[in-house]
Design a protein around this motif. Structure first.
Motif, PDB file in Angstrom:
ATOM      1  N   GLU A 216       5.394 -40.818  -5.412  1.00 20.33           N
ATOM      2  CA  GLU A 216       5.917 -41.168  -4.090  1.00 20.33           C
ATOM      3  C   GLU A 216       4.904 -40.868  -2.991  1.00 20.33           C
ATOM      4  OE1 GLU A 216      10.595 -40.593  -3.882  1.00 20.33           O
ATOM      5  OE2 GLU A 216       9.645 -38.940  -4.986  1.00 20.33           O
ATOM      6  N   VAL A 217       4.172 -39.767  -3.150  1.00 22.71           N
ATOM      7  CA  VAL A 217       3.127 -39.443  -2.174  1.00 22.71           C
ATOM      8  C   VAL A 217       2.017 -40.490  -2.229  1.00 22.71           C
ATOM      9  CG1 VAL A 217       1.388 -37.763  -1.484  1.00 22.71           C
ATOM     10  CG2 VAL A 217       3.634 -36.977  -2.252  1.00 22.71           C
ATOM     11  N   LEU A 218       1.651 -40.904  -3.438  1.00 20.41           N
ATOM     12  CA  LEU A 218       0.612 -41.920  -3.584  1.00 20.41           C
ATOM     13  C   LEU A 218       1.020 -43.235  -2.922  1.00 20.41           C
ATOM     14  CD1 LEU A 218      -0.495 -41.310  -7.285  1.00 20.41           C
ATOM     15  CD2 LEU A 218      -1.824 -40.844  -5.219  1.00 20.41           C
ATOM     16  N   GLU A 219       2.281 -43.574  -3.038  1.00 22.48           N
ATOM     17  CA  GLU A 219       2.767 -44.802  -2.397  1.00 22.48           C
ATOM     18  C   GLU A 219       2.690 -44.695  -0.883  1.00 22.48           C
ATOM     19  OE1 GLU A 219       6.650 -45.285  -4.057  1.00 22.48           O
ATOM     20  OE2 GLU A 219       5.887 -45.763  -6.068  1.00 22.48           O
ATOM     21  N   TYR A 220       3.001 -43.515  -0.358  1.00 17.26           N
ATOM     22  CA  TYR A 220       2.897 -43.291   1.087  1.00 17.26           C
ATOM     23  C   TYR A 220       1.442 -43.383   1.543  1.00 17.26           C
ATOM     24  CZ  TYR A 220       2.962 -40.848   5.570  1.00 17.26           C
ATOM     25  OH  TYR A 220       2.779 -40.511   6.901  1.00 17.26           O
ATOM     26  N   ILE A 221       0.532 -42.786   0.763  1.00 11.47           N
ATOM     27  CA  ILE A 221      -0.892 -42.828   1.104  1.00 11.47           C
ATOM     28  C   ILE A 221      -1.421 -44.260   1.029  1.00 11.47           C
ATOM     29  CG2 ILE A 221      -3.192 -42.147   0.286  1.00 11.47           C
ATOM     30  CD1 ILE A 221      -1.992 -39.421  -0.435  1.00 11.47           C
ATOM     31  N   LYS A 222      -0.941 -45.011   0.068  1.00  9.99           N
ATOM     32  CA  LYS A 222      -1.368 -46.417  -0.046  1.00  9.99           C
ATOM     33  C   LYS A 222      -1.056 -47.195   1.226  1.00  9.99           C
ATOM     34  CE  LYS A 222      -0.852 -50.512  -2.981  1.00  9.99           C
ATOM     35  NZ  LYS A 222      -0.154 -51.092  -4.168  1.00  9.99           N
ATOM     36  N   ASP A 223       0.088 -46.883   1.836  1.00 10.28           N
ATOM     37  CA  ASP A 223       0.481 -47.549   3.078  1.00 10.28           C
ATOM     38  C   ASP A 223      -0.178 -46.923   4.305  1.00 10.28           C
ATOM     39  OD1 ASP A 223       2.114 -49.290   1.666  1.00 10.28           O
ATOM     40  OD2 ASP A 223       3.893 -48.014   1.861  1.00 10.28           O
ATOM     41  N   ASN A 224      -0.680 -45.693   4.141  1.00 11.17           N
ATOM     42  CA  ASN A 224      -1.284 -44.963   5.265  1.00 11.17           C
ATOM     43  C   ASN A 224      -2.610 -44.322   4.825  1.00 11.17           C
ATOM     44  OD1 ASN A 224       1.188 -44.846   7.352  1.00 11.17           O
ATOM     45  ND2 ASN A 224       1.970 -44.472   5.291  1.00 11.17           N
ATOM     46  N   PRO A 225      -3.568 -45.116   4.408  1.00 12.70           N
ATOM     47  CA  PRO A 225      -4.791 -44.569   3.794  1.00 12.70           C
ATOM     48  C   PRO A 225      -5.627 -43.687   4.714  1.00 12.70           C
ATOM     49  CG  PRO A 225      -5.038 -46.919   4.261  1.00 12.70           C
ATOM     50  CD  PRO A 225      -3.589 -46.581   4.477  1.00 12.70           C
ATOM     51  N   LYS A 226      -5.504 -43.849   6.012  1.00 10.93           N
ATOM     52  CA  LYS A 226      -6.332 -43.078   6.938  1.00 10.93           C
ATOM     53  C   LYS A 226      -6.009 -41.586   6.924  1.00 10.93           C
ATOM     54  CE  LYS A 226      -8.012 -46.411  10.314  1.00 10.93           C
ATOM     55  NZ  LYS A 226      -9.405 -46.057  10.028  1.00 10.93           N
ATOM     56  N   ILE A 227      -4.831 -41.215   6.420  1.00 12.71           N
ATOM     57  CA  ILE A 227      -4.497 -39.785   6.417  1.00 12.71           C
ATOM     58  C   ILE A 227      -5.398 -38.991   5.471  1.00 12.71           C
ATOM     59  CG2 ILE A 227      -2.095 -40.277   7.019  1.00 12.71           C
ATOM     60  CD1 ILE A 227      -1.351 -39.290   4.196  1.00 12.71           C
ATOM     61  N   LEU A 228      -6.033 -39.686   4.512  1.00 15.53           N
ATOM     62  CA  LEU A 228      -6.958 -38.994   3.610  1.00 15.53           C
ATOM     63  C   LEU A 228      -8.183 -38.483   4.346  1.00 15.53           C
ATOM     64  CD1 LEU A 228      -6.892 -41.257   0.411  1.00 15.53           C
ATOM     65  CD2 LEU A 228      -5.824 -39.019   0.715  1.00 15.53           C
ATOM     66  N   GLU A 229      -8.445 -39.038   5.525  1.00 19.36           N
ATOM     67  CA  GLU A 229      -9.605 -38.610   6.308  1.00 19.36           C
ATOM     68  C   GLU A 229      -9.369 -37.262   6.998  1.00 19.36           C
ATOM     69  OE1 GLU A 229     -10.463 -41.744   9.043  1.00 19.36           O
ATOM     70  OE2 GLU A 229     -10.694 -43.274   7.470  1.00 19.36           O
ATOM     71  N   ILE A 230      -8.108 -36.835   7.076  1.00 17.23           N
ATOM     72  CA  ILE A 230      -7.761 -35.613   7.823  1.00 17.23           C
ATOM     73  C   ILE A 230      -8.484 -34.391   7.275  1.00 17.23           C
ATOM     74  CG2 ILE A 230      -5.890 -34.008   8.400  1.00 17.23           C
ATOM     75  CD1 ILE A 230      -4.001 -36.448   8.503  1.00 17.23           C
ATOM     76  N   ASN A 231      -8.510 -34.260   5.935  1.00 17.82           N
ATOM     77  CA  ASN A 231      -9.083 -33.042   5.341  1.00 17.82           C
ATOM     78  C   ASN A 231     -10.194 -33.349   4.348  1.00 17.82           C
ATOM     79  OD1 ASN A 231      -7.345 -34.143   3.445  1.00 17.82           O
ATOM     80  ND2 ASN A 231      -6.579 -32.168   2.731  1.00 17.82           N
ATOM     81  N   GLN A 232     -10.975 -34.341   4.641  1.00 17.36           N
ATOM     82  CA  GLN A 232     -12.144 -34.635   3.810  1.00 17.36           C
ATOM     83  C   GLN A 232     -13.246 -33.604   4.037  1.00 17.36           C
ATOM     84  OE1 GLN A 232     -13.392 -38.657   4.685  1.00 17.36           O
ATOM     85  NE2 GLN A 232     -12.108 -39.537   3.080  1.00 17.36           N
ATOM     86  N   GLY A 233     -14.214 -33.578   3.117  1.00 22.89           N
ATOM     87  CA  GLY A 233     -15.402 -32.743   3.318  1.00 22.89           C
ATOM     88  C   GLY A 233     -15.347 -31.376   2.676  1.00 22.89           C
ATOM     89  N   HIS A 234     -14.288 -31.108   1.898  1.00 20.91           N
ATOM     90  CA  HIS A 234     -14.179 -29.823   1.210  1.00 20.91           C
ATOM     91  C   HIS A 234     -14.549 -29.982  -0.259  1.00 20.91           C
ATOM     92  CE1 HIS A 234     -12.229 -27.898   4.639  1.00 20.91           C
ATOM     93  NE2 HIS A 234     -11.471 -28.972   4.752  1.00 20.91           N
ATOM     94  N   ILE A 235     -15.094 -28.930  -0.843  1.00 27.43           N
ATOM     95  CA  ILE A 235     -15.465 -28.935  -2.254  1.00 27.43           C
ATOM     96  C   ILE A 235     -14.262 -28.525  -3.093  1.00 27.43           C
ATOM     97  CG2 ILE A 235     -17.007 -27.926  -3.983  1.00 27.43           C
ATOM     98  CD1 ILE A 235     -18.920 -27.284  -1.655  1.00 27.43           C
TER      99      ILE A 235
END
Length: 249
Positions: A216-235
Motif C-alpha cells: 500500500e505504501v508503494l502504491e502511494y509512492i507510485k502516485d507521489n514519487p517526489k516524496i522519495l526526495e525528502i530523505n535521499q542522500g543517506h547510506i
C-alpha cells in the motif's frame, strides 16, 4: 515453540533524540511498531531498553500501555537480547528496531515461517537487501543467539546483535529471502528529521488505518514519487558501518 519479538528501543539516539516517542496519527512511533509486530502472530513482544535513567520514560510508557519491558546493557545490545530472550523463555526471536514504523507484519511472519519450515538458524531479508530500508526483519533461534552471545568479540558484533551470525555462515544455517523487485534504494527508516518528515507524509495518507502494508505504501509512492526526495542522500546501514569504521581506527 515460543516465538517472541524483541524491539530494541532507547531515548538517547544521537541523530534524532527521543524519536521513538514522536507522534504519527495520534500515537507514538513505538506503539505503532509494537502493534504491527503483534499483528504478525508472535506469542510475545518485548521492548528491550537500557538501564540508563533517560530510559525510565520507555519503562513508564510500557507500564502505562501494558507492554512488556526488559532493561539491560546500553552498548552490548547482543547481551540485552540474550538476557531478554532467556528471561522470557523464547525459542525463536524476531529482531526489531524501534525506528521502523513502516514494518510489515506479513513480511515479519514470512521470516518466521521460513525459519521454522526450513529448520534454519537465521533468516532475514538483509544479507542481500532488496526491501526498502526499514522493512528489514531478522528471525533466529535461541540456540543461535546464545552461541553469538558467547562467541562474539567485536564491539560492532555486540552493538548490532546479529553480525556475528551472518558473518559466519559456515557455522550457521542461514537464509536470505528477496523481494521480486529490488527496492533497496528506498529509505523508510527513522534516523533523521527528514526521515520523520517522509514517514509522517506516508502516515498522513493512512489516517484511521492501523496496519497498512508495504504494498500500500508503494502504491502511494507510485502516485507521489517526489516524496522519495525528502530523505535521499543517506547510506544504508549507516550505524553499523560507522561502528566497523571506528573498530578499524
Amino acid at each position: 515453540m515460543r516465538i517472541g519479538a524483541i524491539i530494541q528501543a532507547r531515548m538517547g539516539s544521537t541523530r534524532l533524540p527521543e524519536k521513538i516517542l514522536k507522534e504519527l496519527n495520534g500515537k507514538c512511533i513505538l506503539e505503532h511498531i509494537i502493534k504491527r509486530v503483534l499483528d504478525s502472530g508472535v506469542d510475545i513482544c518485548i521492548v528491550a531498553t537500557t538501564t540508563n535513567k533517560i530510559d525510565d520514560t520507555v519503562q513508564t510508557f510500557c507500564d502505562e500501555h501494558n507492554f512488556i519491558c526488559f532493561r539491560g546493557s546500553e552498548d552490548n545490545v547482543l547481551e540485552r537480547y540474550y538476557q531478554a530472550a532467556k528471561e522470557n523463555k523464547l525459542d525463536v526471536i524476531v529482531r526489531i528496531t524501534a525506528d521502523d514504523p513502516l514494518k510489515d507484519s506479513k513480511i515479519i511472519r514470512k521470516a518466521i515461517d521460513i525459519l521454522l519450515d526450513g529448520n534454519y538458524d537465521y533468516v532475514s531479508n538483509t544479507i542481500k537487501p532488496t526491501y526498502p530500508e526499514g522493512i528489514d526483519v531478522e528471525a533466529f533461534t535461541f540456540k543461535t543467539l546464545e552461541k553469538a552471545y558467547k562467541e562474539a568479540k567485536l564491539p560492532s558484533e555486540k552493538e548490532h546483535v546479529t553480525p556475528y551470525i551472518w558473518k559466519n555462515r559456515e557455522i550457521f544455517n542461514t537464509y536470505n529471502f528477496e523481494n521480486e523487485v529490488d527496492l533497496s534504494y528506498m529509505r523508510w527508516t527513522l534516523d533523521t528529521e527528514d526521515d520523520y518528515i517522509f514517514i509522517k507524509n506516508i502516515y498522513s495518507n493512512f489516517v484511521g488505518k492501523e496496519n497498512f502494508s508495504m504494498q500500500e505504501v508503494l502504491e502511494y509512492i507510485k502516485d507521489n514519487p517526489k516524496i522519495l526526495e525528502i530523505n535521499q542522500g543517506h547510506i544504508r546501514n549507516e550505524g553499523y558501518l560507522k561502528s566497523v569504521k571506528e573498530e578499524q581506527g
